[in-house]
Design a protein around this motif. Structure first.
Motif, PDB file in Angstrom:
ATOM      1  N   ILE A   1       0.867  -1.191   0.000  1.00  0.00           N
ATOM      2  CA  ILE A   1       0.000   0.000   0.000  1.00  0.00           C
ATOM      3  C   ILE A   1       0.900   1.236   0.000  1.00  0.00           C
ATOM      4  N   ALA A   2       0.616   2.152  -0.925  1.00  0.00           N
ATOM      5  CA  ALA A   2       1.396   3.398  -0.923  1.00  0.00           C
ATOM      6  C   ALA A   2       0.460   4.542  -0.533  1.00  0.00           C
ATOM      7  N   TYR A   3       0.957   5.515   0.211  1.00  0.00           N
ATOM      8  CA  TYR A   3       0.123   6.666   0.620  1.00  0.00           C
ATOM      9  C   TYR A   3       0.966   7.919   0.566  1.00  0.00           C
ATOM     10  N   ASP A   4       0.250   9.068   0.430  1.00  0.00           N
ATOM     11  CA  ASP A   4       1.004  10.322   0.319  1.00  0.00           C
ATOM     12  C   ASP A   4       1.098  11.023   1.673  1.00  0.00           C
TER      13      ASP A   4
ATOM     14  N   THR B   1      -0.512  13.323   2.994  1.00  0.00           N
ATOM     15  CA  THR B   1      -1.764  13.582   3.716  1.00  0.00           C
ATOM     16  C   THR B   1      -2.439  12.286   4.173  1.00  0.00           C
ATOM     17  N   GLY B   2      -1.810  11.131   3.854  1.00  0.00           N
ATOM     18  CA  GLY B   2      -2.351   9.841   4.309  1.00  0.00           C
ATOM     19  C   GLY B   2      -3.267   9.190   3.293  1.00  0.00           C
ATOM     20  N   ASP B   3      -3.556   9.852   2.179  1.00  0.00           N
ATOM     21  CA  ASP B   3      -4.433   9.238   1.176  1.00  0.00           C
ATOM     22  C   ASP B   3      -3.732   8.068   0.499  1.00  0.00           C
ATOM     23  N   ILE B   4      -4.516   7.011   0.284  1.00  0.00           N
ATOM     24  CA  ILE B   4      -3.927   5.841  -0.367  1.00  0.00           C
ATOM     25  C   ILE B   4      -3.842   6.101  -1.854  1.00  0.00           C
ATOM     26  N   VAL B   5      -2.618   5.904  -2.404  1.00  0.00           N
ATOM     27  CA  VAL B   5      -2.442   6.154  -3.833  1.00  0.00           C
ATOM     28  C   VAL B   5      -2.208   4.877  -4.619  1.00  0.00           C
ATOM     29  N   PHE B   6      -1.908   3.778  -3.881  1.00  0.00           N
ATOM     30  CA  PHE B   6      -1.771   2.482  -4.559  1.00  0.00           C
ATOM     31  C   PHE B   6      -2.061   1.355  -3.553  1.00  0.00           C
ATOM     32  N   ALA B   7      -2.774   0.328  -4.026  1.00  0.00           N
ATOM     33  CA  ALA B   7      -2.967  -0.880  -3.199  1.00  0.00           C
ATOM     34  C   ALA B   7      -2.987  -2.072  -4.143  1.00  0.00           C
ATOM     35  N   ASN B   8      -2.200  -3.106  -3.853  1.00  0.00           N
ATOM     36  CA  ASN B   8      -2.193  -4.288  -4.749  1.00  0.00           C
ATOM     37  C   ASN B   8      -3.406  -5.181  -4.451  1.00  0.00           C
ATOM     38  N   ARG B   9      -3.549  -6.238  -5.233  1.00  0.00           N
ATOM     39  CA  ARG B   9      -4.719  -7.099  -5.128  1.00  0.00           C
ATOM     40  C   ARG B   9      -4.818  -7.731  -3.730  1.00  0.00           C
ATOM     41  N   THR B  10      -3.664  -8.200  -3.230  1.00  0.00           N
ATOM     42  CA  THR B  10      -3.668  -8.857  -1.905  1.00  0.00           C
ATOM     43  C   THR B  10      -4.219  -7.896  -0.850  1.00  0.00           C
ATOM     44  N   ALA B  11      -3.793  -6.607  -0.916  1.00  0.00           N
ATOM     45  CA  ALA B  11      -4.253  -5.623   0.071  1.00  0.00           C
ATOM     46  C   ALA B  11      -5.766  -5.457  -0.040  1.00  0.00           C
ATOM     47  N   LYS B  12      -6.252  -5.330  -1.265  1.00  0.00           N
ATOM     48  CA  LYS B  12      -7.703  -5.127  -1.446  1.00  0.00           C
ATOM     49  C   LYS B  12      -8.477  -6.344  -0.943  1.00  0.00           C
ATOM     50  N   ASP B  13      -7.966  -7.543  -1.272  1.00  0.00           N
ATOM     51  CA  ASP B  13      -8.677  -8.764  -0.864  1.00  0.00           C
ATOM     52  C   ASP B  13      -8.691  -8.901   0.657  1.00  0.00           C
ATOM     53  N   LEU B  14      -7.504  -8.748   1.257  1.00  0.00           N
ATOM     54  CA  LEU B  14      -7.431  -8.986   2.707  1.00  0.00           C
ATOM     55  C   LEU B  14      -8.190  -7.922   3.499  1.00  0.00           C
ATOM     56  N   LEU B  15      -8.215  -6.692   2.940  1.00  0.00           N
ATOM     57  CA  LEU B  15      -8.878  -5.609   3.682  1.00  0.00           C
ATOM     58  C   LEU B  15     -10.356  -5.466   3.308  1.00  0.00           C
ATOM     59  N   ASP B  16     -10.815  -6.298   2.368  1.00  0.00           N
ATOM     60  CA  ASP B  16     -12.219  -6.291   1.923  1.00  0.00           C
ATOM     61  C   ASP B  16     -12.621  -4.982   1.251  1.00  0.00           C
ATOM     62  N   TYR B  17     -11.708  -4.444   0.476  1.00  0.00           N
ATOM     63  CA  TYR B  17     -12.025  -3.245  -0.308  1.00  0.00           C
ATOM     64  C   TYR B  17     -11.874  -3.589  -1.781  1.00  0.00           C
ATOM     65  N   GLN B  18     -12.506  -2.809  -2.632  1.00  0.00           N
ATOM     66  CA  GLN B  18     -12.145  -2.888  -4.056  1.00  0.00           C
ATOM     67  C   GLN B  18     -11.560  -1.533  -4.412  1.00  0.00           C
ATOM     68  N   GLU B  19     -12.027  -0.931  -5.492  1.00  0.00           N
ATOM     69  CA  GLU B  19     -11.434   0.346  -5.915  1.00  0.00           C
ATOM     70  C   GLU B  19     -11.680   1.460  -4.904  1.00  0.00           C
ATOM     71  N   GLU B  20     -12.753   1.278  -4.040  1.00  0.00           N
ATOM     72  CA  GLU B  20     -13.061   2.344  -3.084  1.00  0.00           C
ATOM     73  C   GLU B  20     -11.965   2.511  -2.031  1.00  0.00           C
ATOM     74  N   ILE B  21     -10.970   1.621  -2.024  1.00  0.00           N
ATOM     75  CA  ILE B  21      -9.870   1.776  -1.057  1.00  0.00           C
ATOM     76  C   ILE B  21      -9.195   3.141  -1.238  1.00  0.00           C
ATOM     77  N   TYR B  22      -9.273   3.657  -2.511  1.00  0.00           N
ATOM     78  CA  TYR B  22      -8.609   4.944  -2.774  1.00  0.00           C
ATOM     79  C   TYR B  22      -9.342   6.117  -2.132  1.00  0.00           C
ATOM     80  N   ASN B  23     -10.549   5.872  -1.590  1.00  0.00           N
ATOM     81  CA  ASN B  23     -11.273   6.935  -0.881  1.00  0.00           C
ATOM     82  C   ASN B  23     -10.916   6.940   0.609  1.00  0.00           C
ATOM     83  N   HIS B  24     -10.016   6.051   0.981  1.00  0.00           N
ATOM     84  CA  HIS B  24      -9.678   5.928   2.407  1.00  0.00           C
ATOM     85  C   HIS B  24      -8.228   6.321   2.672  1.00  0.00           C
ATOM     86  N   THR B  25      -7.919   6.411   3.961  1.00  0.00           N
ATOM     87  CA  THR B  25      -6.555   6.835   4.327  1.00  0.00           C
ATOM     88  C   THR B  25      -5.836   5.693   5.049  1.00  0.00           C
TER      89      THR B  25
END
Ligand code: ADP
Length: 480
Positions: A20-23, A25-49
């Motif tokens: 997971i990469a973040y800037d 301000t804490g906004d997530i700018v990149f998340a790989n598939r494993t991160a999305k799967d394990l955290l139960d997010y899809q593309e909306e992960i980019y709306n989170h910090t």
């Protein structure tokens, strides 16, 4: 052809770690598939910090994200929060790029944590079970002692009243049985105490030679009764008084000597003690217990000092015992800063040796050793015997070679004792002498061996007439 970026993306999506990469301000700018799967997010992960995912180590301060714990690059154990606010443990590492973007790589520790907990739990359960077992063994053996001593007391009283030899013999047998049972109970109690670490040594001053005399008198009768020679030698430079746990030294020697006596029917048993080293007020004593008995083969020697080990089951049936004695000896000797060893050859005899460190009272310390300081150990140049030194000095080769003067004398001596035991109706003793005779005739011609076997069988059957008949025949054959 895939571009470099595509290759990187594919790789990122297939690694088992969350990336997971973040800037700033804490906004997530990149998340790989494993991160999305394990955290139960899809593309909306980019709306989170990143703070929402790892609230344990990040916080906002003045609109910027801030790391609250250890340095960057270190491995951090923290909980990761899923979209539904449940969490799981991860191990993560953080790296900051030049533009202020941070990359966090984390792997799921759920399985590992589960296994560690499970192992801890199993370990704790095993400890509790072990403690319950030791306490149970200690209680039961302790409880057994009372009735055994009760029986023993009554037997001794009955013996005082009795004069009939047949009844006296039965009473003596029961008395011996009680003694054996007490010895077994003591062994089990010692063993369970040693295993649970509750065993302590007592250090007291005592007269070394008096202790050795006591051991000698304990065993001499039984050893000489079997027709064996018994010698004891103590080096003159061993002080009169030493400080140590006398009871436990006696216990080790008693065990080794009882075994030597139990497993030897021809030849001799010897005990030797020498002083092998001195360090200030401490000396190292080296004990040797040697016998010319049945011996132990090399493979079985490795098992000897392990608990519950008897070289073979037929031996325990023939000679009895729990197989705990040598293990207890080893643990006791080790508590006295020493070690125990065995040198043995099947059919040739055994030599058990152990060394222990004991203290010497100030007035007994040799002048030469005083002031040498703790660091300097003076080793004595004592020549230590080997098993073959001992067996050849005991004349075992002559004794075992059928037809030699020594061998025939020994056969005759045992034959006389055998027939005397039969006449006194002591079949157990007679069987002991027939075992010795078997060893003495091991190298005899086949017809002699056969004649002896017939005699031995008659003894086993406790058939008086047959024994006397076979005895005469056997005696005639060896006298030819
Ligand atoms: P136990 O209490 O049953 O005698 P030990 O631990 O003292 O148990 O001895 C274990 C086994 O080691 C014995 O059963 C025997 O097979 C073997 N052993 C011990 N001492 C001797 C010896 N001096 N000669 C031959 N075998 C021996």
């Amino acid at each position: 052809m895939m571009t470099k970026e595509q290759i990187m993306q594919t790789a990122m999506d297939h690694v088992y770690d969350m990336v997971i990469a973040y800037d700033l301000t804490g906004d997530i700018v990149f998340a790989n598939r494993t991160a999305k799967d394990l955290l139960d997010y899809q593309e909306e992960i980019y709306n989170h910090t990143i703070v929402e995912i790892f609230p344990g180590i990040f916080r906002f301060s003045g609109g910027m994200v801030q790391l609250m714990c250890s340095n960057e690059g270190d491995s951090i154990e923290v909980d990761a929060y899923r979209a539904n606010r449940t969490c799981f443990p991860v191990q993560m590492r953080l790296t900051t790029n030049q533009d202020g973007t941070c990359v966090c790589v984390a792997f799921d520790r759920t399985k590992e944590t589960y296994l560690t907990r499970k192992n801890e739990q199993v370990g704790q359960e095993a400890q509790v079970a072990e403690k319950i077992k030791s306490e149970f063994v200690a209680n039961v053996t302790h409880e057994l002692r009372t009735p055994v001593n009760g029986i023993l007391g009554n037997i001794l009283e009955l013996k005082e009243m009795e004069s009939d030899p047949a009844k006296m013999r039965i009473l003596s047998l029961v008395e011996r049985g009680c003694g054996d049972m007490n010895a077994i109970i003591n062994n089990i109690l010692d063993f369970s105490k040693l295993e649970s670490g509750k065993f302590t040594l007592e250090k007291r001053e005592f007269e070394f030679r008096t202790m050795m005399e006591y051991i000698k008198s304990n065993h001499k009768r039984k050893i000489t009764e079997k027709g064996l020679e018994f010698t004891m030698s103590i080096a003159p430079d061993i002080p009169e008084k030493i400080i140590g746990d006398e009871l436990r030294i006696v216990q080790v020697l008693n065990n080794l000597l009882s075994n030597a006596c139990k497993f030897t029917s021809v030849g001799s048993i010897a005990v030797e003690v020498v002083k092998t080293a001195q360090m200030g007020h401490r000396i190292e004593l080296f004990f040797l217990v040697m016998d010319t008995g049945i011996g132990i083969n090399k493979v079985d020697q490795d098992k000897l000092f392990k608990s519950f080990s008897q070289v073979d089951a037929s031996i325990s049936r023939r000679y009895g015992g729990t197989g705990l004695g040598l293990n207890i000896c080893k643990q006791l000797v080790e508590m006295m800063d020493g070690d125990i060893h065995v040198e043995s050859d099947e059919g040739q005899g055994s030599m058990f040796s152990f060394q222990i460190w004991v203290d010497v009272p100030a007035d007994e310390v040799e002048q030469s050793a005083v002031g040498q300081g703790e660091a300097s150990v003076q080793r004595s140049a004592v020549p230590i015997k080997t098993l073959s030194d001992f067996t050849s000095a005991s004349g075992m080769d002559e004794l075992r070679s059928y037809g030699s003067k020594e061998n025939l004398e020994e056969i005759n001596r045992n034959l006389n004792k055998l027939i005397l035991s039969v006449e006194m109706d002591n079949w157990e003793k007679a069987e002991g002498f027939s075992n010795t005779l078997r060893e003495l005739t091991a190298l005899a011609p086949q017809e002699i061996k056969n004649a002896f076997l017939r005699l031995k069988m008659a003894v086993q059957r406790q058939d008086y007439d047959r024994v006397t008949e076979q005895y005469e025949q056997f005696k005639q054959m060896i006298e030819q």
